[in-house]
Structure formats: C-alpha cells, structure tokens
Design an enzyme around this catalytic site. Sequence first.
Site, PDB file in Angstrom:
ATOM      1  N   LYS A 125       0.838  -1.206   0.000  1.00  0.00           N
ATOM      2  CA  LYS A 125       0.000   0.000   0.000  1.00  0.00           C
ATOM      3  C   LYS A 125       0.864   1.243   0.000  1.00  0.00           C
ATOM      4  O   LYS A 125       1.691   1.442   0.901  1.00  0.00           O
ATOM      5  CB  LYS A 125      -0.875   0.030   1.252  1.00  0.00           C
ATOM      6  CG  LYS A 125      -2.137  -0.788   1.145  1.00  0.00           C
ATOM      7  CD  LYS A 125      -2.848  -0.821   2.482  1.00  0.00           C
ATOM      8  CE  LYS A 125      -4.026   0.101   2.560  1.00  0.00           C
ATOM      9  NZ  LYS A 125      -4.739  -0.059   3.857  1.00  0.00           N
TER      10      LYS A 125
HETATM   11  C1  E4P Z   1      -8.221   0.220   4.305  1.00  0.00           C
HETATM   12  O1  E4P Z   1      -7.433  -0.031   3.415  1.00  0.00           O
HETATM   13  C2  E4P Z   1      -8.304   1.550   4.914  1.00  0.00           C
HETATM   14  O2  E4P Z   1      -7.080   1.888   5.485  1.00  0.00           O
HETATM   15  C3  E4P Z   1      -9.436   1.613   5.907  1.00  0.00           C
HETATM   16  O3  E4P Z   1     -10.605   1.097   5.298  1.00  0.00           O
HETATM   17  C4  E4P Z   1      -9.689   3.006   6.455  1.00  0.00           C
HETATM   18  O4  E4P Z   1     -10.887   3.026   7.219  1.00  0.00           O
HETATM   19  P1  E4P Z   1     -11.282   4.238   8.177  1.00  0.00           P
HETATM   20  O5  E4P Z   1     -11.537   5.447   7.347  1.00  0.00           O
HETATM   21  O6  E4P Z   1     -12.513   3.782   8.887  1.00  0.00           O
HETATM   22  O7  E4P Z   1     -10.110   4.470   9.112  1.00  0.00           O
END
Ligand code: E4P
Length: 300
Positions: A125
């Site tokens: 990522k």
């Molecule tokens: C996943 O890849 C993301 O980091 C995650 O869904 C973020 O979620 P949030 O906005 O609830 O922190």
Amino acid sequence: MSSSGMANSQAKPLAKRPPSKILVDGGDPQETTRIRELLGFVDGQTTNPSLIAKNPEVKRLVESGQRLTETEEAAEYRKIVQAISPLVGEAGVSIEVFADLNTTPEEMLKQGMEMNSWIPNAYIKYPCTAEGLKAAQRSVAEGLRVNITLCFSQAQAAAVFAATKGSKAPVYVSPFVGRLDDIGQNGMDLIRNIKRMFAGSDRHVLILAASLRNLQHLLGSFAMGADLVTVPGKVLEEWANNGMPIPDESFQYTPVGSEIPYEQLDLHQPWEHFNIEHALTKKGIQKFVADYESTISKAQ
Ligand code: E4P
C-alpha cells in the site's frame, strides 16, 4: 478426509459468494480467523498503521512500557501479516508502508520491497500522492502487487490507472467512502464514478471500496459493483447475522451528504496531468504517522 472433502478445512462450505471479494479491514489474525469461520471464507485482508497500533499484542507491548524501536515495530507488523497470510484467499494481504509527507519514493520503494518479501501474497500500500505513485510505478515494473490507498477523488483514481499501466498483476485503488461521508460528501458516489470511468478500460485497476463503516456501505458497494470491499470485522459480523444478504436491482442506497459529480477524464493522459491533491489524503497520512508513532514513543 470426509466425502465432502472439508475434513481439514476450518472454513464452512460456501453457500453463495457476493459480487465483490471480501477483505477484512483489520490488524488482528484472531479476528480474521473468527470472520473466516463465520462467513466460510475470507478473500483477503487490508492493514494500515492505525490498525496495527490496535493489534492486541502491539497494544500489550506498548502498555507494558516496552519501547518499540522501528525495527521491532516492523517485526511485529511482519509477524501479524505472516499469521494472516495463510488465512485468506487470492485477494492477498495489503501491507502499508510507513510514510510521512516527506518520505521519498525511493524510501517507500525500499520498504515496499522488504514488506513484499514477508509473505507470498502481499499487496503493498502506497499513499495516493506523487511520491506514492512514483513508488507504485516502479513497484509494478519490479513485479510487485500494489494497492493505492487514501484515494478521495476520481482524478486520483485516474492517476493510479495511468501510473500503473502495464502491471502484470491487478492493481487496487482504495477509495475511502466513510471519510468522504464525514466531510458531508456522499462517499459512495466516488465508487460509482470510478466504476463508470473504468468501464471499457483494460481493467488493470480494480476498485477496492474502503473506509466502509456500516452495512449500507457494504450493500451499496455490492450494488455498485466494487471489485473488492474491505470491511471491519464488526460490520461483517452484522452482515453474517443478517444472513449475508446480497442486494438485488431494487436496492436503493440512501445518499449521505452532497453528491459528488462525475468528471470526464481521459485515462490516456500521463498521470502527472491529473490533479491528485486532496486535503484528506494529507490528513490521512498524518493520522497514520501519529498512530504509528504512538506505538513507539508512548513506551519511552
Ligand atoms: C483500508 O485499506 C483503509 O485503510 C481503511 O478502510 C480506512 O478506514 P477508516 O476510514 O474507517 O479508518
């Protein structure tokens, strides 16, 4: 082995699969195991620095006053994804590089290469910034699988598409629905708009609906045809307790906030031509940095 062939499997046989691949949005292998038993399958997992900071073992170490060095923090992260890796299917495990607003593409790439060696099914990522896209561009050229995170606009998704052309493996782009809702925009519109923009493309970029906070987000993502969804354990539990519903054509998502209009963008442009600035991307990076540092500095 029994005649069903399931004797060695901890997962239940599948009844029906939803239209999107299901990923657990979390940082705890025990949660992934629980969800896998509940649903009968888990296609993949996404992690991020905030979720790793919430991992029970990491929390225990930090609360016991043990100082975590950056190397120890990375070792914990590796241990966590190595435990999750065999539990999930072909959507893999997304591992996020530790990047602040000054991290260079070279530094991100170095981390990405290292993280990619931790497990055989890693997706690295990178944030949806110029530096993150440069790192992603070089990563796909090296054969790494990537997931571009903190995507809040159609232009950012278009830039991901342009920057990763030629990738052998599918590239994920993660539009953050809940965080757009938080600022009064209808986050699900972004999924719909990116889906429309990618229609008729070579489909090397898949839409991974992220920041999903409730059952409506999940059902809406299914209805809009998100390729993948990443979902907190508690929302998946709610979905399972409701009988794992899959919406039909009559499903109506109730908009949250103002509409995000569709933009006509040319995917053939070089990625640098798209305006990829977004305040929430910067804010998201700062939050990940703060949560990452909390696991290190609290113990001092
Ligand atoms: C996943 O890849 C993301 O980091 C995650 O869904 C973020 O979620 P949030 O906005 O609830 O922190």
